[in-house]
Design an enzyme around this catalytic site. Structure first.
Site, PDB file in Angstrom:
ATOM      1  N   ASN A   9    -147.599  45.495 -56.854  1.00  0.00           N
ATOM      2  CA  ASN A   9    -147.483  45.970 -55.266  1.00  0.00           C
ATOM      3  C   ASN A   9    -149.438  45.166 -55.140  1.00  0.00           C
ATOM      4  OD1 ASN A   9    -147.908  45.414 -52.687  1.00  0.00           O
ATOM      5  ND2 ASN A   9    -145.608  46.484 -52.500  1.00  0.00           N
ATOM      6  N   LYS A  12    -149.819  47.412 -52.257  1.00  0.00           N
ATOM      7  CA  LYS A  12    -150.183  48.590 -52.062  1.00  0.00           C
ATOM      8  C   LYS A  12    -151.510  49.450 -53.671  1.00  0.00           C
ATOM      9  CE  LYS A  12    -145.525  51.157 -53.665  1.00  0.00           C
ATOM     10  NZ  LYS A  12    -144.829  51.152 -54.613  1.00  0.00           N
ATOM     11  N   ASP A  76    -143.308  55.086 -55.261  1.00  0.00           N
ATOM     12  CA  ASP A  76    -142.462  55.295 -54.743  1.00  0.00           C
ATOM     13  C   ASP A  76    -142.493  55.184 -53.342  1.00  0.00           C
ATOM     14  OD1 ASP A  76    -139.749  53.635 -56.552  1.00  0.00           O
ATOM     15  OD2 ASP A  76    -138.791  54.829 -54.911  1.00  0.00           O
ATOM     16  N   SER A  77    -141.785  54.093 -52.954  1.00  0.00           N
ATOM     17  CA  SER A  77    -142.153  54.612 -50.918  1.00  0.00           C
ATOM     18  C   SER A  77    -141.136  53.921 -50.302  1.00  0.00           C
ATOM     19  CB  SER A  77    -143.493  54.963 -51.080  1.00  0.00           C
ATOM     20  OG  SER A  77    -144.355  52.806 -50.953  1.00  0.00           O
ATOM     21  N   GLY A 155    -144.526  44.575 -45.484  1.00  0.00           N
ATOM     22  CA  GLY A 155    -143.778  45.408 -45.437  1.00  0.00           C
ATOM     23  C   GLY A 155    -143.457  45.397 -44.694  1.00  0.00           C
ATOM     24  N   TYR A 156    -142.721  46.932 -43.956  1.00  0.00           N
ATOM     25  CA  TYR A 156    -142.260  46.807 -42.955  1.00  0.00           C
ATOM     26  C   TYR A 156    -143.490  48.191 -41.481  1.00  0.00           C
ATOM     27  CZ  TYR A 156    -138.016  47.210 -45.472  1.00  0.00           C
ATOM     28  OH  TYR A 156    -137.051  47.374 -46.132  1.00  0.00           O
ATOM     29  N   ASP A 157    -144.886  46.918 -41.745  1.00  0.00           N
ATOM     30  CA  ASP A 157    -145.758  47.990 -40.701  1.00  0.00           C
ATOM     31  C   ASP A 157    -145.815  47.405 -39.231  1.00  0.00           C
ATOM     32  OD1 ASP A 157    -147.173  49.267 -43.009  1.00  0.00           O
ATOM     33  OD2 ASP A 157    -148.619  47.722 -43.595  1.00  0.00           O
TER      34      ASP A 157
HETATM   35  P1  ITT Z   1    -144.316  49.090 -57.447  1.00  0.00           P
HETATM   36  O1  ITT Z   1    -142.517  49.343 -57.261  1.00  0.00           O
HETATM   37  O2  ITT Z   1    -144.488  47.725 -58.442  1.00  0.00           O
HETATM   38  O3  ITT Z   1    -145.074  49.637 -56.619  1.00  0.00           O
HETATM   39  P2  ITT Z   1    -142.658  48.054 -54.602  1.00  0.00           P
HETATM   40  O4  ITT Z   1    -142.956  46.917 -53.069  1.00  0.00           O
HETATM   41  O5  ITT Z   1    -141.225  47.345 -55.268  1.00  0.00           O
HETATM   42  O6  ITT Z   1    -143.987  48.259 -56.427  1.00  0.00           O
HETATM   43  P3  ITT Z   1    -141.357  50.589 -54.347  1.00  0.00           P
HETATM   44  O7  ITT Z   1    -140.117  50.348 -55.038  1.00  0.00           O
HETATM   45  O8  ITT Z   1    -141.520  52.298 -53.925  1.00  0.00           O
HETATM   46  O9  ITT Z   1    -142.359  49.513 -54.138  1.00  0.00           O
HETATM   47  O10 ITT Z   1    -141.084  50.227 -53.150  1.00  0.00           O
HETATM   48  C1  ITT Z   1    -141.517  50.080 -51.401  1.00  0.00           C
HETATM   49  C2  ITT Z   1    -141.297  49.540 -50.286  1.00  0.00           C
HETATM   50  O11 ITT Z   1    -141.590  49.855 -49.065  1.00  0.00           O
HETATM   51  C3  ITT Z   1    -142.196  48.341 -50.368  1.00  0.00           C
HETATM   52  O12 ITT Z   1    -142.186  47.301 -50.661  1.00  0.00           O
HETATM   53  C4  ITT Z   1    -142.136  47.927 -48.511  1.00  0.00           C
HETATM   54  O13 ITT Z   1    -141.080  46.894 -47.959  1.00  0.00           O
HETATM   55  C5  ITT Z   1    -141.890  49.696 -48.224  1.00  0.00           C
HETATM   56  N1  ITT Z   1    -143.510  50.150 -47.566  1.00  0.00           N
HETATM   57  C6  ITT Z   1    -143.689  51.388 -48.594  1.00  0.00           C
HETATM   58  N2  ITT Z   1    -144.908  51.393 -48.274  1.00  0.00           N
HETATM   59  C7  ITT Z   1    -144.928  50.700 -46.902  1.00  0.00           C
HETATM   60  C8  ITT Z   1    -146.356  50.942 -46.352  1.00  0.00           C
HETATM   61  O14 ITT Z   1    -147.263  51.318 -46.395  1.00  0.00           O
HETATM   62  N3  ITT Z   1    -145.920  49.578 -45.265  1.00  0.00           N
HETATM   63  C9  ITT Z   1    -145.062  48.989 -44.871  1.00  0.00           C
HETATM   64  N4  ITT Z   1    -144.374  49.242 -45.906  1.00  0.00           N
HETATM   65  C10 ITT Z   1    -144.378  49.498 -46.714  1.00  0.00           C
END
Ligand code: ITT
Length: 204
Positions: A9, A12, A76-77, A155-157
């Site tokens: 991502n 991130k 993971d977030s 994302g959801y920001d």
């Molecule tokens: P990686 O696994 O490659 O790191 P990913 O986007 O798939 O990338 P996650 O599985 O951790 O990562 O999913 C996190 C999702 O949660 C992310 O795609 C957003 O939709 C949301 N998210 C996490 N952090 C956020 C943030 O700071 N602001 C907005 N949305 C966020």
């Protein structure tokens, strides 16, 4: 301290870079190490999924680099909405087919709901090929809005109002977000753990 950023991502990655800079961390993107397969996030918690990602990327790095393998940091977030029983939670990235649809789905599920409390959660794992070095978590409390606002971040920001602000993360911009976000809280702890690990060779 050279550390592999175990994420695909790019948003991130940008936040990792800004927040870890004061800790003298040099982040190596995954693309510099090799072509990685997608990792299945089979865990039931943010922590479990962060460990799965960090260990899988550390093993890939070991097979690509043979020696001098830097540790991997993985995140993971997601967004936990109280009125939705914690959804989308660990399914935040998979809640609908694209980001606009994911936001629409949360807003639609929140129609007529007065309790709009929510939090962003970030679990971070640091791993070597032989195992987990450290695990940390950061959270930021806030509220879900009624319509997307702002264009910064990802994302959801656009629907998340952090407590203490009348603007969404997407309106506040990266400097303020990176001062208070779930990711910045977790990454600052991770930066300290990395300092101890590089200084002593031991898990903190
Ligand atoms: P990686 O696994 O490659 O790191 P990913 O986007 O798939 O990338 P996650 O599985 O951790 O990562 O999913 C996190 C999702 O949660 C992310 O795609 C957003 O939709 C949301 N998210 C996490 N952090 C956020 C943030 O700071 N602001 C907005 N949305 C966020």
């Amino acid at each position: 301290m050279r550390v592999i950023a175990g994420t695909n991502n790019k948003h991130k990655m940008e936040e990792f870079e800004k927040i870890l800079q004061p800790f003298n961390v040099e982040l190596i993107p995954l693309s510099e190490i090799g072509d990685f397969e997608d990792i299945e996030e089979t865990g039931k918690t943010f922590e479990e999924n962060a460990r799965i990602k960090a260990l899988a990327f550390a093993k890939f790095a070991a097979s690509a680099l043979k020696n001098g393998i830097p540790p991997v940091i993985a995140d993971d977030s997601g967004l936990e909405v109280d009125a939705l029983g914690g959804r989308p939670g660990i399914y935040s990235a998979r809640y609908a087919e694209n980001n606009d649809a994911r936001i629409r789905k949360v807003l639609q599920e929140m129609t007529g709901v007065n309790n709009r409390t929510a939090r962003f959660v970030c679990a971070i794992a640091i791993a070597a090929p032989s195992g987990i070095i450290a695990q940390v978590r950061g959270e930021v409390e806030g509220k879900i809005g009624f319509a997307p606002k702002g264009s910064a971040g990802f994302g959801y920001d656009p629907i998340f109002y952090p407590d203490g602000y009348d603007l969404t993360f997407a309106e506040l911009g990266s400097e303020i977000k990176n001062g208070i976000s779930h990711r910045s809280r977790a990454l600052r702890k991770a930066g300290e753990s990395l300092g101890i690990y590089f200084a002593t060779g031991k898990s903190p």
